[in-house]
Design a protein around this motif. Structure first.
Motif, PDB file in Angstrom:
ATOM      1  N   SER A 347       9.851  42.217  34.820  1.00  0.00           N
ATOM      2  CA  SER A 347       8.610  42.371  34.372  1.00  0.00           C
ATOM      3  C   SER A 347       7.391  42.370  35.217  1.00  0.00           C
ATOM      4  CB  SER A 347       8.324  41.217  33.123  1.00  0.00           C
ATOM      5  OG  SER A 347       8.198  40.133  33.847  1.00  0.00           O
ATOM      6  N   GLY A 348       7.611  41.970  36.215  1.00  0.00           N
ATOM      7  CA  GLY A 348       6.240  42.034  37.278  1.00  0.00           C
ATOM      8  C   GLY A 348       6.313  42.990  38.199  1.00  0.00           C
ATOM      9  N   ARG A 349       7.387  43.918  37.854  1.00  0.00           N
ATOM     10  CA  ARG A 349       7.561  44.885  39.028  1.00  0.00           C
ATOM     11  C   ARG A 349       7.003  46.380  38.480  1.00  0.00           C
ATOM     12  NH1 ARG A 349      13.507  44.302  41.738  1.00  0.00           N
ATOM     13  NH2 ARG A 349      13.111  42.018  42.134  1.00  0.00           N
ATOM     14  N   SER A 350       6.427  47.085  39.474  1.00  0.00           N
ATOM     15  CA  SER A 350       5.610  48.463  38.940  1.00  0.00           C
ATOM     16  C   SER A 350       6.672  49.416  38.615  1.00  0.00           C
ATOM     17  CB  SER A 350       4.635  48.773  40.020  1.00  0.00           C
ATOM     18  OG  SER A 350       5.407  49.393  41.045  1.00  0.00           O
ATOM     19  N   LYS A 351       6.212  50.503  38.086  1.00  0.00           N
ATOM     20  CA  LYS A 351       7.164  51.703  37.870  1.00  0.00           C
ATOM     21  C   LYS A 351       7.692  52.234  39.013  1.00  0.00           C
ATOM     22  CE  LYS A 351       7.091  55.290  34.501  1.00  0.00           C
ATOM     23  NZ  LYS A 351       6.197  56.205  33.598  1.00  0.00           N
ATOM     24  N   ASP A 352       6.737  52.281  40.019  1.00  0.00           N
ATOM     25  CA  ASP A 352       7.305  52.962  41.197  1.00  0.00           C
ATOM     26  C   ASP A 352       8.574  52.122  42.066  1.00  0.00           C
ATOM     27  OD1 ASP A 352       6.896  55.349  42.967  1.00  0.00           O
ATOM     28  OD2 ASP A 352       6.488  53.861  44.357  1.00  0.00           O
ATOM     29  N   ASP A 353       8.332  50.460  41.814  1.00  0.00           N
ATOM     30  CA  ASP A 353       9.268  49.637  42.248  1.00  0.00           C
ATOM     31  C   ASP A 353      10.722  49.845  41.650  1.00  0.00           C
ATOM     32  OD1 ASP A 353       7.291  48.286  44.010  1.00  0.00           O
ATOM     33  OD2 ASP A 353       6.962  46.706  42.567  1.00  0.00           O
ATOM     34  N   LEU A 354      10.471  50.145  40.210  1.00  0.00           N
ATOM     35  CA  LEU A 354      11.795  50.372  39.863  1.00  0.00           C
ATOM     36  C   LEU A 354      12.401  51.493  40.075  1.00  0.00           C
ATOM     37  CD1 LEU A 354      10.577  49.365  36.018  1.00  0.00           C
ATOM     38  CD2 LEU A 354      11.473  48.017  37.636  1.00  0.00           C
ATOM     39  N   ARG A 355      11.342  52.753  40.141  1.00  0.00           N
ATOM     40  CA  ARG A 355      11.935  54.118  40.546  1.00  0.00           C
ATOM     41  C   ARG A 355      12.801  53.958  41.917  1.00  0.00           C
ATOM     42  NH1 ARG A 355      10.925  57.882  43.908  1.00  0.00           N
ATOM     43  NH2 ARG A 355       8.823  56.854  44.854  1.00  0.00           N
ATOM     44  N   GLN A 356      12.360  53.125  42.936  1.00  0.00           N
ATOM     45  CA  GLN A 356      13.005  53.128  44.278  1.00  0.00           C
ATOM     46  C   GLN A 356      14.291  52.570  44.319  1.00  0.00           C
ATOM     47  OE1 GLN A 356      11.942  54.779  46.806  1.00  0.00           O
ATOM     48  NE2 GLN A 356       9.487  54.612  46.883  1.00  0.00           N
ATOM     49  N   LEU A 357      14.564  51.643  43.101  1.00  0.00           N
ATOM     50  CA  LEU A 357      15.681  50.943  43.195  1.00  0.00           C
ATOM     51  C   LEU A 357      16.575  51.191  42.111  1.00  0.00           C
ATOM     52  CD1 LEU A 357      14.919  47.078  43.867  1.00  0.00           C
ATOM     53  CD2 LEU A 357      16.164  48.566  45.198  1.00  0.00           C
ATOM     54  N   GLN A 358      17.624  52.191  42.453  1.00  0.00           N
ATOM     55  CA  GLN A 358      18.370  52.443  41.298  1.00  0.00           C
ATOM     56  C   GLN A 358      19.741  52.023  41.428  1.00  0.00           C
ATOM     57  OE1 GLN A 358      17.558  54.833  38.639  1.00  0.00           O
ATOM     58  NE2 GLN A 358      15.423  54.171  39.369  1.00  0.00           N
ATOM     59  N   MET A 359      20.642  51.935  40.143  1.00  0.00           N
ATOM     60  CA  MET A 359      21.821  51.301  40.212  1.00  0.00           C
ATOM     61  C   MET A 359      23.029  52.287  39.785  1.00  0.00           C
ATOM     62  SD  MET A 359      22.182  47.263  39.206  1.00  0.00           S
ATOM     63  CE  MET A 359      23.698  47.299  40.099  1.00  0.00           C
ATOM     64  N   ILE A 360      24.169  52.211  40.243  1.00  0.00           N
ATOM     65  CA  ILE A 360      25.600  53.011  39.799  1.00  0.00           C
ATOM     66  C   ILE A 360      26.326  51.656  39.756  1.00  0.00           C
ATOM     67  CG2 ILE A 360      27.110  54.678  40.205  1.00  0.00           C
ATOM     68  CD1 ILE A 360      25.260  55.852  42.401  1.00  0.00           C
ATOM     69  N   TYR A 361      27.176  51.757  38.281  1.00  0.00           N
ATOM     70  CA  TYR A 361      28.101  50.848  38.009  1.00  0.00           C
ATOM     71  C   TYR A 361      29.401  51.197  37.969  1.00  0.00           C
ATOM     72  CZ  TYR A 361      23.633  49.323  35.688  1.00  0.00           C
ATOM     73  OH  TYR A 361      22.461  48.936  35.708  1.00  0.00           O
ATOM     74  N   GLN A 362      30.279  50.104  38.110  1.00  0.00           N
ATOM     75  CA  GLN A 362      31.604  50.216  37.860  1.00  0.00           C
ATOM     76  C   GLN A 362      32.233  50.806  36.791  1.00  0.00           C
ATOM     77  OE1 GLN A 362      33.842  46.465  37.964  1.00  0.00           O
ATOM     78  NE2 GLN A 362      35.770  47.536  38.118  1.00  0.00           N
ATOM     79  N   MET A 363      31.752  50.736  35.660  1.00  0.00           N
ATOM     80  CA  MET A 363      32.194  51.455  34.404  1.00  0.00           C
ATOM     81  C   MET A 363      31.225  52.522  34.095  1.00  0.00           C
ATOM     82  SD  MET A 363      34.961  49.522  34.085  1.00  0.00           S
ATOM     83  CE  MET A 363      35.660  49.746  32.806  1.00  0.00           C
ATOM     84  N   ALA A 364      31.520  53.661  34.494  1.00  0.00           N
ATOM     85  CA  ALA A 364      30.728  54.655  34.290  1.00  0.00           C
ATOM     86  C   ALA A 364      30.687  54.836  32.820  1.00  0.00           C
ATOM     87  CB  ALA A 364      30.951  56.044  35.101  1.00  0.00           C
ATOM     88  N   ASP A 365      31.640  54.717  32.127  1.00  0.00           N
ATOM     89  CA  ASP A 365      32.122  54.756  30.606  1.00  0.00           C
ATOM     90  C   ASP A 365      30.973  54.246  29.735  1.00  0.00           C
ATOM     91  OD1 ASP A 365      34.101  56.220  30.102  1.00  0.00           O
ATOM     92  OD2 ASP A 365      35.849  54.672  30.167  1.00  0.00           O
ATOM     93  N   VAL A 366      30.720  52.897  29.979  1.00  0.00           N
ATOM     94  CA  VAL A 366      29.576  52.110  29.227  1.00  0.00           C
ATOM     95  C   VAL A 366      28.347  52.016  29.796  1.00  0.00           C
ATOM     96  CG1 VAL A 366      31.497  50.547  28.281  1.00  0.00           C
ATOM     97  CG2 VAL A 366      30.592  49.797  30.563  1.00  0.00           C
ATOM     98  N   ALA A 367      28.157  52.770  31.083  1.00  0.00           N
ATOM     99  CA  ALA A 367      26.890  52.818  31.487  1.00  0.00           C
ATOM    100  C   ALA A 367      26.144  54.088  31.181  1.00  0.00           C
ATOM    101  CB  ALA A 367      26.945  52.936  33.123  1.00  0.00           C
ATOM    102  N   MET A 368      26.671  54.907  30.029  1.00  0.00           N
ATOM    103  CA  MET A 368      26.213  56.035  29.668  1.00  0.00           C
ATOM    104  C   MET A 368      26.088  55.881  28.091  1.00  0.00           C
ATOM    105  SD  MET A 368      27.291  59.317  31.847  1.00  0.00           S
ATOM    106  CE  MET A 368      29.120  59.062  31.904  1.00  0.00           C
ATOM    107  N   ASN A 369      24.998  56.383  27.358  1.00  0.00           N
ATOM    108  CA  ASN A 369      25.041  56.511  26.222  1.00  0.00           C
ATOM    109  C   ASN A 369      26.229  57.691  25.624  1.00  0.00           C
ATOM    110  OD1 ASN A 369      24.549  56.789  23.220  1.00  0.00           O
ATOM    111  ND2 ASN A 369      22.259  56.643  23.670  1.00  0.00           N
TER     112      ASN A 369
END
Lengths: 543, 318
Positions: A347-369
């Motif tokens: 909650s303390g991070r700026s939108k740009d901080d969030l943009r700079q750190l992205q994630m990819i997960y093990q289960m691509a299935d459940v990581a997408m709507n």
């Protein structure tokens, strides 16, 4: 042949499936497969997911998951078992053929003691009295190296570790003295260091009891250690069959060659730069009031490079990712990004901080709507971070699809219409859409077949080259690490045991744990298992 | 196993607390009802002086919380007060009727619970085939019909036409057990039909849920028959939800039998409650309300405890 045990002729297996919103249609799972197995021999069935190997394994017991239709002939001990009724099949299941599944943890009944379940099939088929069967089980517990064999059977499944349960399941398969055991990916769910013990136990059990076995796996290096013959399957059809030596050392078919030579990636380690893009400083963390899962972890990730975090399950590697992304504020230590301190909580991070750190997960299935199209999924970060809309957004999505080697026709597809590899590619595109400096890849290839995983790794490397993005690559797979890392951090029970550039971490002298980890990775070579075990025995004798 | 003991102790403490809260609610509820006890005892023609005297004698002038604690103190010592309508001791009156109600509920449960669970197991064994459909249809039909309707149909057929069973479930002290059972046969049948479907369907659903598990496949691959798989491997893992629904239905058998008791003129708690609600006999309503609440809480407590005990992870920690 007098000692022929199993003879499958022209096995054909179909199922009726119904995708959401579609009419039910028939698919072929196994197409005209014939194979035979002599008494006391081990046949490895190898192939990627969807090759039909588990289905064939279960067909030897006349069993099918869901509504499938078997045709062809399955001759076992001189009779075609598909001719008899359910009653006949029940007589052979658990008596002539037994089964060891991938997840022993799920395959034991949580409400019953192990011994009761282990001797159940033997009792049912009148193989022996309760006392005789229990004695046999205790002998096998001992032979397979389970702790306190006399009392091991009194425990409930949840009181035993995953590797022990897998061995207990092997005991369960052996107790009724079957003619054949079907091993269905018995070590896939285990850590490498545990896998080697279970593998050794299975091999010992097969050798000492003289039982025949069908060993199903997607890992050629594993099957090379236990089988006499190997059959390669793809999309329900046989690709080739030969002795283990033939398949490993002189494969005939293109596809087999690809399986044998997988991990063809060449990647030269990059030199470290002056300023890391992301650093953790003395991070310690725990969940709630639980035990500490991270202890004083400091690592640096340099721009455009890959830092691999390696460890077994429970080593704290995913927790480190949660701390870095701000999902789990640490109890001490801090995370810095491009030289400045990041807020510990999301909650303390700026939108740009969030943009700079992205994630990819093990289960691509459940990581997408599942109810969003590929275009919406990839377009969302474009809209959120860059305010792209309408035609501009669509154009950028198409560019990203091109980057991940998928055509424009995928933009309107739903995740359910994609293969496992394609789903993971879409997740990569979504991460890339934010133009991050760092992508955290959490076991991104472990759910994929080797050839598909290989493609994903190559894609990641190429994108890194072009976009200068840094990867924090979390994995338990050392082969992957060798292929793509620039630096490596080995973690064990929440602490860093070894950390540095790849060339240093992977060259001796090793600390004990890294040595064990490296030695446990199965090599594509016959006799590897024996080598490792005898080396271990020598070492422990030397101590 | 201190962990289990702690959990069970927690449940019991919670149950007691809940009962206390319910007693407050019951007391408060009867306080806000219109009408006045003194007035209803003395009738409309009472003089104001007589009313005031009676109020003082009954302690009605005291603040509500003092009256509550006085009542609670009495209840805890087995004194449920005196019925206004006939001046008799409520505890004595209820004692006998509660016995009758429990007797009826017990026999209904003895028939209904094993029957429902067996039918549930049979349904799973023949899932989506005709035995399953038949069981579902019949039990749903029986739950859809109101209990008074079933009651009268049974009376018409089994008492009026054939005289196999009495239409009035009259029981008295010292009645031999067999005769007593014959007397309550029809109400037991009605109650069974009413609670059967719910328990049967929950048993079926709970076991079907477990049937998806990998260990069911393991059991099938051992060559066990379908029934053995269900009973040995599925049922033990479905006990907790099944016990829950059984307990809710047992509570209904004790608390919700008013209609059946009225139809068969059975001298149980339900009849007693209805009679005294009509007479505005507040102490009786309070006492029966409290007893019903206690039954509900106790049965759900048992369900919770069984659920805890049936979980091997709690019984045998690592």
């Amino acid at each position: 042949m007098a000692d022929l045990l199993l003879d499958i002729r022209n096995l054909h297996i179909e199922a009726t499936v119904q995708a959401p919103g579609e009419r039910p249609h028939d698919i072929v799972i196994v197409d005209d497969v014939s194979l035979s197995l002599e008494k006391g021999r081990v046949l490895g069935l190898i192939g990627e997911s969807g090759a039909g190997k588990s289905t064939i394994g279960l067909a030897t017991m006349g069993y099918g998951r869901g509504a499938i239709r078997l045709s062809g002939e399955v001759w076992l001990n001189g009779r075609n078992i598909l001719d008899g009724g359910l009653r006949e099949l029940r007589r052979l299941r658990g008596r002539e053929v037994t089964y060891v599944s991938q997840s022993a943890a799920a395959s034991f009944n949580p409400a019953k003691r192990l011994m009761e379940q282990i001797i159940e099939a033997g009792l049912e088929h009148g193989v022996g009295s309760r006392r005789e069967l229990a004695r046999r089980a205790v002998q096998l517990f001992d032979a397979l190296g389970l702790p306190d064999p006399e009392n091991f059977g009194l425990r409930y499944p949840h009181q035993v570790s995953g590797g022990q349960l897998q061995r207990a399941m092997t005991v369960m398969a052996l107790v009724p003295e079957p003619d054949m055991i079907v091993f269905d990916e018995p070590t896939t769910a285990l850590d490498v260091t545990t896998q080697i013990d279970v593998l050794a136990a299975i091999k010992k059990a097969i050798r000492e009891t003289g039982v025949a076995a069908m060993y199903i796996t997607h890992d050629l290096a594993v099957v090379a250690q236990v089988s006499d013959d190997i059959m390669v399957l793809r999309n329900g059809r046989m690709v080739e069959r030969g002795t283990t030596d033939e398949i490993i050392n002189s494969p005939r078919e293109e596809y087999t060659r690809a399986l044998v030579s997988v991990r063809s990636i060449e990647h030269d380690e990059k030199g470290l730069t002056d300023t890391p893009v992301l650093s953790t400083h003395n991070i310690s963390a725990r969940y709630g009031k639980g035990a500490q899962v991270l202890d004083d972890v400091s690592v640096d990730l340099h721009p455009g490079q890959t830092l691999a975090i390696v460890g077994e399950s429970g080593s704290g590697k995913s927790t480190l990712a949660r701390v870095i992304t701000g999902l789990l504020p640490p109890i001490s230590g801090e995370v810095s990004f491009q030289g400045r301190r990041l807020s510990p909580a999301l909650s303390g991070r700026s939108k740009d901080d969030l943009r700079q750190l992205q994630m990819i997960y093990q289960m691509a299935d459940v990581a997408m709507n599942p109810r969003q199209t590929v275009g919406t999924i990839i377009g969302r970060p474009l809209e959120f971070y860059f305010g792209l809309r309408g035609r501009a957004r669509r154009a950028r999505v198409l560019e990203l699809l091109d980057d991940i080697e998928m055509g424009p026709e995928f933009i309107d597809r739903y995740p359910a219409e994609l293969s496992g590899g394609q789903k993971q590619r879409v997740c990569i595109a979504r991460a890339l859409a934010a133009k991050p400096s760092v992508i955290i890849c959490d076991e991104v290839t472990s759910a994929l077949d080797p050839l598909v995983a290989d493609g994903i790794l190559k894609l990641l490397l190429r994108l890194q080259e072009r976009e200068d993005v840094a990867y924090l690559f979390i994995t338990h797979d050392l082969a992957t690490v060798r292929a793509i890392a620039d630096s490596i951090a080995v973690m064990y029970r929440g602490a860093l045991v070894r950390y540095g550039p790849k060339s240093e971490v992977l060259s001796p002298p090793f600390d004990d744990y890294t040595d064990l980890l490296l030695a446990s990775v199965p090599e594509m070579k016959i006799g590897w298992l024996e080598e490792v075990l005898s080396r271990r025995r020598m070492e422990s004798a030397g101590n | 196993m201190p962990m289990v003991l702690k959990l069970v102790a927690q449940r019991i403490a919670l149950g007691l607390l809940l009962l206390l809260a319910v007693s407050v609610l019951i007391f408060a509820g009867t306080q806000i009802l219109p009408g006045d006890v003194a007035q209803s005892i003395l009738g409309q023609s009472a003089t104001p002086t007589a009313l005031a005297n009676l109020r003082r004698d009954l302690g009605l002038d005291d603040p509500a919380y003092i009256r509550y604690f006085r009542w609670l103190w009495g209840v805890m010592h087995g004194d449920l007060g005196t019925a206004l309508s006939n001046g008799q001791d409520i505890a004595t009156q209820i004692g006998e009727r509660l016995g009758n109600t429990l007797f009826l509920a017990f026999w209904a449960a003895v028939v209904a619970v094993p029957l429902a669970i067996t039918l549930g197991l049979v349904s799973v064994r023949y899932r989506n085939r005709w035995p399953d459909r038949l069981i579902s249809t019949v039990s749903l039909a029986s739950i859809s019909l109101p209990e008074f309707f079933i009651g009268y149909v049974l009376i018409y057929y089994f008492s009026a036409r054939h005289q196999w069973f009495p239409s009035l479930a009259t029981v008295y002290d010292g009645m031999p057990l067999l005769e007593r059972l014959r007397a309550i046969a029809l109400p037991v049948a009605v109650l069974t039909l009413v609670v059967l479907a719910h328990m049967m369907r929950m048993t079926r659903a709970a076991i079907m849920n477990v049937m998806q598990s990998a260990y069911i496949e393991t059991a099938e691959l051992k060559g066990l028959s379908a029934f053995k798989v269900i009973i040995r491997h599925a049922f033990p893992n479905a006990i907790s939800p099944i016990v829950n629904v059984v307990m809710i239905n047992l509570a209904y058998l004790v608390v919700g039998v008013v209609v059946v008791e009225v139809i068969f003129v059975y001298p149980g708690m339900g009849q007693y409650l209805v009679d005294h609600v009509a007479k505005r006999d507040v102490p009786v309503v309070q006492a029966t309300g409290l007893i019903f609440a206690a039954v509900y809480i106790a049965l759900n407590l048992i369900a919770d405890v069984v659920a805890i005990l049936s979980n091997p992870r709690l019984r045998h920690p690592k």
